[in-house]
Design a protein around this motif. Structure first.
Motif, mmCIF file in Angstrom:
data_model
loop_
_atom_site.group_PDB
_atom_site.id
_atom_site.type_symbol
_atom_site.label_atom_id
_atom_site.label_comp_id
_atom_site.label_asym_id
_atom_site.label_seq_id
_atom_site.Cartn_x
_atom_site.Cartn_y
_atom_site.Cartn_z
ATOM 1 N N SER A 88 0.823 -1.214 0.000
ATOM 2 C CA SER A 88 0.000 0.000 0.000
ATOM 3 C C SER A 88 0.854 1.260 0.000
ATOM 4 C CB SER A 88 -0.907 0.024 1.232
ATOM 5 O OG SER A 88 -1.832 -1.031 1.166
ATOM 6 N N ALA B 186 2.205 1.915 -3.370
ATOM 7 C CA ALA B 186 1.215 2.422 -4.328
ATOM 8 C C ALA B 186 0.738 3.824 -3.973
ATOM 9 C CB ALA B 186 0.032 1.463 -4.412
ATOM 10 N N GLY B 187 0.996 4.255 -2.717
ATOM 11 C CA GLY B 187 0.648 5.627 -2.349
ATOM 12 C C GLY B 187 -0.661 5.809 -1.622
ATOM 13 N N ARG B 188 -1.085 4.780 -0.905
ATOM 14 C CA ARG B 188 -2.307 4.916 -0.111
ATOM 15 C C ARG B 188 -2.109 5.950 0.994
ATOM 16 N NH1 ARG B 188 -6.737 1.517 -0.311
ATOM 17 N NH2 ARG B 188 -6.095 -0.373 -1.370
ATOM 18 N N GLU B 189 -3.083 6.852 1.134
ATOM 19 C CA GLU B 189 -2.860 8.008 2.000
ATOM 20 C C GLU B 189 -3.041 7.732 3.494
ATOM 21 O OE1 GLU B 189 -5.286 10.799 -0.040
ATOM 22 O OE2 GLU B 189 -3.706 11.142 -1.522
ATOM 23 N N GLU C 74 2.259 11.390 -6.209
ATOM 24 C CA GLU C 74 0.846 11.016 -6.026
ATOM 25 C C GLU C 74 0.636 9.627 -6.628
ATOM 26 O OE1 GLU C 74 -1.581 12.798 -4.551
ATOM 27 O OE2 GLU C 74 -0.151 14.379 -4.041
ATOM 28 N N PRO C 75 -0.423 8.949 -6.212
ATOM 29 C CA PRO C 75 -0.651 7.607 -6.752
ATOM 30 C C PRO C 75 -0.640 7.565 -8.281
ATOM 31 C CG PRO C 75 -2.197 8.042 -4.976
ATOM 32 C CD PRO C 75 -1.432 9.309 -5.199
ATOM 33 N N GLU C 76 -1.305 8.564 -8.931
ATOM 34 C CA GLU C 76 -1.360 8.527 -10.393
ATOM 35 C C GLU C 76 0.002 8.807 -11.019
ATOM 36 O OE1 GLU C 76 -3.094 10.421 -8.353
ATOM 37 O OE2 GLU C 76 -3.493 12.445 -9.136
ATOM 38 N N LEU D 80 0.238 -1.717 -8.843
ATOM 39 C CA LEU D 80 -0.147 -2.610 -7.744
ATOM 40 C C LEU D 80 -1.327 -3.461 -8.183
ATOM 41 C CD1 LEU D 80 -0.209 -3.520 -4.699
ATOM 42 C CD2 LEU D 80 -1.793 -1.619 -4.309
#
Lengths: 446, 256
Positions: free
Chosen positions: B49, B52-55, B75-77, B86
């Protein structure tokens, strides 16, 4: 001729005295077929009074306050003359349709483009239909909308002058959509009361599209009553797109009557408005019918949109589906009240009702209430309501695949609203609507 | 240069006094496939996570460098655009979001970020058919809403399908094998093996040694209590299968 309503007296009395003053002249100038209920209607209006919040059906919508404004009541056929360029932004040219433009509730022939209609089909103003087809109008007019119990229907009936009329004779198919483009125009704060009648006889098929727009910044109120008759084995799809802008309020009362084996579908999308109340009543007076009531409200600003539906199952072996969705931004408010009545002996009814709302801000409000009244024992009725935010897990999923946060939100909201549009079988209309929705959602995440 | 360098990574949950990762060190080279194993709650999925950049996770200490750049800044994108992918442990159902439209937008935004031309509709559909064929994915699934009404196996296959479409440089598979029957497991493994062409790195997070019979890892890391407790070659998987994780815990305790 117009009558400015006297705001020194209570709103009911303004209308009653305007009725009395004009009764001898302007009102009687209209067609006899639609004028005969006038007296009874104004009397009933006087008895019922304008609904207040004390009435359960009007608990969340203060219509009395909205009506208590200095409106002008236009009672003569002259209206502002508009150029085609005035209505050009709304004509949905990609949609090949029989188009009728109504300005302030009256048909404007110069802006309309009716084209060739199948033989026997009538598409005209209600007043003209009353003159040319009096028996047809008299057979259906005032038969489905209930002015005995609805004050605003009584008010509309008392002042009835004109509106739209459709007649599709037995077994006739109208391939192209019948498109009523309604615009409100002129500098005055108008109180308009259009009256529509749609008759689709046995085995006939038609699609009616109505869109509502405003060309004025004046505060207006439109009290529409629209009646639809759907004969045996007939199929009527009725789409209504409300986009009158922030100064226009309305009560839109739609009453449909179905006969055996018929299908009646309505879809109401509200993009803008000040105070908007939609009453959709379907009386399923036949067996083996299907009724679909769909609605979508894209709330912004201080919009207040109240959808009241009533499905009356008075015959056995029918099914009805109701789906209303809201996406509420800013300080907008939505109300959904869905009543389903299944009378004694109306067995084997399947009635589904669902209301889902996404609130985008903490200041937006939703009031939702199902009302089931079931007097038969072999029926399947279900209802559900959900309220929530955009699914952030879904947004993360989309972002993790490379979509921006903005695109992810727009896509999620569009997906939410798309379900309501599944009934939109007219492709150009559907893309017109989805474009509008996309632009609206796009503006939220800039 | 390593594709992924994780150094002394400490992670907690935002607003809560919980630490999940307590100093993870891991280096992955392009072309390599590493497996991360470990008992429940050891921090495997948290690591995925965070990558992948989960906040909801907060990095308290340490760093993650991807291709030499600070991954945590993205950022996730932006991570997706940079080539991080992921495969979700629990792929999200998105009713009303068309698989084809979503994937086309995703593929083209990733392509644009990499300076590649957008795919035309025809090219995109052709690529979609090819990749679906390659993975033995029922092409009808691509006509539906994202994951809506998909079986567990279909959802996991769909993740690998998206992996194949987005052509990432770093693919993280978070328990993609969990809950799969043997047929689905084999087709997921086949998919991964076909994509293992030396141009990307893989982190395969799993509970079970079984998938590693089909996807042979270059290296296996065992995670316990938020740290890599032991690393080894592919034979470590068999030892774990036979003896469980307890002996590692004991070894770590003895060494402390």
């Amino acid at each position: 001729m117009t009558t400015t309503l006297d705001t020194d007296v209570r709103p009911e009395d303004r209308f009653i005295s305007a009725f009395e003053v004009n009764h001898g002249q302007a009102l009687n100038g209209t067609n006899a077929s639609i004028a005969q209920q006038r007296e009874d209607a104004i009397e009933r209006f006087a008895q019922l009074g304008i609904p207040t919040n004390d009435l359960e059906a009007w608990k969340y919508t203060n219509i009395a306050k909205t009506i208590d404004r200095p409106y002008t009541l236009p009672l003569a056929p002259e209206g502002p003359s508009l150029d085609p360029s005035d209505v050009a932004p709304f004509t949905i040219d990609e949609m090949d349709a029989h188009r009728v433009v109504l300005v302030n509730g009256r048909v404007d022939a110069s802006l309309s483009d009716i084209g060739d209609l199948p033989s026997g089909v009538v598409l005209s103003s209600l007043a003209q239909a009353g003159e040319e087809h009096p028996s047809l109008v008299e057979e259906h007019y005032g038969q489905y909308a209930d002015f005995e119990n609805e004050a605003l229907t009584a008010l509309n009936t008392a002042f009835v002058q004109d509106g739209a009329f459709v007649y599709v004779p037995s077994g006739t198919v109208v391939e192209k959509p019948i498109f009523f483009l309604h615009v409100t125009a002129g500098p005055e704060s108008l109180f308009l009361q259009p009256r529509h009648l749609f008759v689709v006889e046995d085995g006939a098929i038609a699609k009616i599209v109505e869109t509502q727009h405003s060309l004025t910044d004046a505060q207006t109120f439109t009290n529409t009553v629209s009646e639809a008759f759907v004969g045996e084995r007939a199929n009527l799809k009725h789409y209504l797109v409300q986009d009158e802008g922030p100064h226009a309020s309305q009560v839109h009362t739609r009453a449909g009557q179905q006969k055996d084996d018929s299908v009646y579908s309505t879809n109401t999308i509200t993009f803008s408005g000040d105070v908007v109340r939609n009453n959709a009543t379907v009386e399923v007076n036949g067996s083996f019918c299907e009724s679909n009531l769909y609605g979508l409200c894209i709330g912004k600003g201080e919009m207040h949109v109240d959808n009241h539906t009533q499905m009356n199952h008075v015959q056995p072996d029918c099914n009805s589906n109701e789906l209303y969705k809201h996406v509420l931004n800013d300080e907008s408010t939505a109300v959904f009240n869905g009543k389903v009545l299944v009378t004694r002996g109306s067995q084997r009814i399947d009635a589904y009702q669902q209301n889902d709302t996404i609130v985008l801000t903490t200041d937006a409000n939703i009031y939702t209430k199902p009302e089931l009244e079931i007097y038969a024992d072999d029926v399947v009725c279900s209802h559900g309501a959900t309220t929530g935010q955009v699914d952030e897990e879904g947004v993360f999923y989309l972002r993790s695949r490379g979509l921006s946060e903005r695109r992810a939100h727009i896509l999620m909201l569009q997906a939410f609203t798309d379900e309501v549009l599944s009934e939109y079988k007219i492709a150009p209309l559907r893309s017109y609507i989805t474009d509008k929705i996309r632009r609206r959602f796009g503006s939220y995440f800039e | 240069m390593a594709l992924l360098e994780i150094e002394n990574l400490h992670v907690g949950v935002e607003d809560e006094d919980i630490r999940i990762l307590n100093g993870v060190d891991l280096t992955l080279d392009t072309g390599a496939l590493h497996a991360i194993m470990g008992p429940n709650g050891s921090g495997k999925s948290t690591l995925a996570s965070v990558l992948a950049g989960r906040e909801e996770y907060e990095v308290l200490e340490g760093s993650i460098r991807y291709d030499g750049e600070d991954l945590l800044e993205l950022e996730p994108e932006e991570r997706a655009e940079a080539g991080v992918f992921l495969a979700f442990q629990y792929p999200v159902e998105l009713p009303g979001v068309s698989m084809t439209n979503f994937l086309k937008e995703a593929v083209n935004s990733v392509r644009e970020a990499r300076g590649q031309e957008e795919l035309s509709s025809t090219e995109f559909l052709q690529q979609m058919r090819e990749r679906a064929d390659m993975l033995g994915l029922d092409a009808d699934l691509t006509k539906r809403s994202v994951n809506e009404g998909f079986s567990g196996g279909e959802k996991k296959r769909n993740e690998i399908f998206q992996l194949a479409m987005l052509e990432p440089r770093l693919a993280i598979l978070d328990e993609t094998d969990s809950g799969l029957d043997i047929d689905a497991l084999q087709s997921v493994a086949n998919g991964v093996n076909k994509l293992r062409d030396g141009s990307r790195g893989f982190l395969v997070i799993t509970h079970y040694e079984r998938i590693l019979q089909y996807i042979v890892p270059d290296r296996i890391h065992v995670m316990m209590d938020g740290q890599i407790a032991r690393s080894g070659d592919k034979d470590l998987a068999e030892t774990l299968e036979e003896h469980g994780y307890e002996w590692i815990r004991e070894e770590v305790a003895a060494a402390a």
